[in-house]
Design a protein around this motif. Structure first.
Motif, PDB file in Angstrom:
ATOM      1  N   LEU A 122     -61.876 -20.347 -67.498  1.00  0.00           N
ATOM      2  CA  LEU A 122     -61.377 -19.290 -66.478  1.00  0.00           C
ATOM      3  C   LEU A 122     -59.788 -18.859 -66.663  1.00  0.00           C
ATOM      4  O   LEU A 122     -59.479 -19.725 -67.441  1.00  0.00           O
ATOM      5  CB  LEU A 122     -61.141 -20.373 -65.081  1.00  0.00           C
ATOM      6  N   ALA A 123     -59.837 -17.281 -67.116  1.00  0.00           N
ATOM      7  CA  ALA A 123     -59.175 -17.191 -66.941  1.00  0.00           C
ATOM      8  C   ALA A 123     -58.809 -15.546 -66.479  1.00  0.00           C
ATOM      9  O   ALA A 123     -59.485 -14.367 -66.650  1.00  0.00           O
ATOM     10  CB  ALA A 123     -59.112 -16.306 -68.531  1.00  0.00           C
ATOM     11  N   HIS A 124     -58.216 -15.611 -65.237  1.00  0.00           N
ATOM     12  CA  HIS A 124     -58.377 -14.485 -63.672  1.00  0.00           C
ATOM     13  C   HIS A 124     -56.902 -14.005 -63.703  1.00  0.00           C
ATOM     14  O   HIS A 124     -55.628 -14.893 -63.195  1.00  0.00           O
ATOM     15  CB  HIS A 124     -58.697 -14.679 -63.494  1.00  0.00           C
ATOM     16  N   VAL A 125     -55.869 -12.839 -63.545  1.00  0.00           N
ATOM     17  CA  VAL A 125     -55.455 -12.662 -63.150  1.00  0.00           C
ATOM     18  C   VAL A 125     -55.449 -11.801 -61.862  1.00  0.00           C
ATOM     19  O   VAL A 125     -56.248 -11.064 -61.282  1.00  0.00           O
ATOM     20  CB  VAL A 125     -54.943 -10.869 -63.690  1.00  0.00           C
ATOM     21  N   ILE A 126     -54.134 -12.449 -60.404  1.00  0.00           N
ATOM     22  CA  ILE A 126     -54.580 -11.700 -59.065  1.00  0.00           C
ATOM     23  C   ILE A 126     -53.259 -10.914 -58.975  1.00  0.00           C
ATOM     24  O   ILE A 126     -52.194 -11.781 -59.378  1.00  0.00           O
ATOM     25  CB  ILE A 126     -54.090 -13.208 -58.342  1.00  0.00           C
TER      26      ILE A 126
END
Length: 143
Positions: free
Chosen positions: A41-45
């Motif tokens: 998982l690699a996510h930017v919020i």
């Protein structure tokens, strides 16, 4: 199990019947996860509501005096979990981000900062793990 196991045949019979339920005769399957070398998982919020920062516990400990208003969140999950320490080091050296949370036992890393800085840090981490350490990686997502 009180049966005494004395021979190789006894051992085989125990394992042979271990997969099936005595009452239903159905096979029991046990799923296990083996820690590989991957970023799953690699996510930017983007900028979020204050309740998100509060529920993540980003406003406690060393970040107690930090105002997260207007900051983005980057979240990464890495296995083996100790790799999160390497990811944190790469993140803070490649962009102006703060470590919001780091867990070397679960492999979770949360970075905070301006959106472009968080995005840069997350991309640098994924790129390093993919190219230098040969980890299996996922694409960086953003919302």
């Amino acid at each position: 199990m009180s049966d005494k196991i004395e021979t190789e045949l006894d051992v085989l019979s125990v394992f042979a019947r271990g997969n099936e339920s005595a009452s239903t005769g159905r096979r029991r399957v046990v799923n296990m996860t083996v820690a590989g070398r991957e970023i799953s998982l690699a996510h930017v919020i983007g900028v979020s509501e204050a309740s998100v920062y509060k529920n993540l516990g980003l406003d406690i400990g060393t970040n107690a005096d930090v105002d997260f208003t207007g900051m983005s969140i980057g979240t990464i999950n890495i296995t083996p979990p100790e790799s999160a320490v390497i990811g944190a080091d790469i993140g803070v050296k490649s962009a102006d981000v703060t470590i919001g949370f780091l867990d070397r036992f679960s492999g979770t890393l949360i970075l905070t900062g301006p959106r472009i800085e968080v995005r840069t840090a997350v991309e640098e981490i994924v790129t390093y793990f993919k190219e230098e350490l040969k980890y299996k990686t996922c694409p960086v997502t953003e919302r």
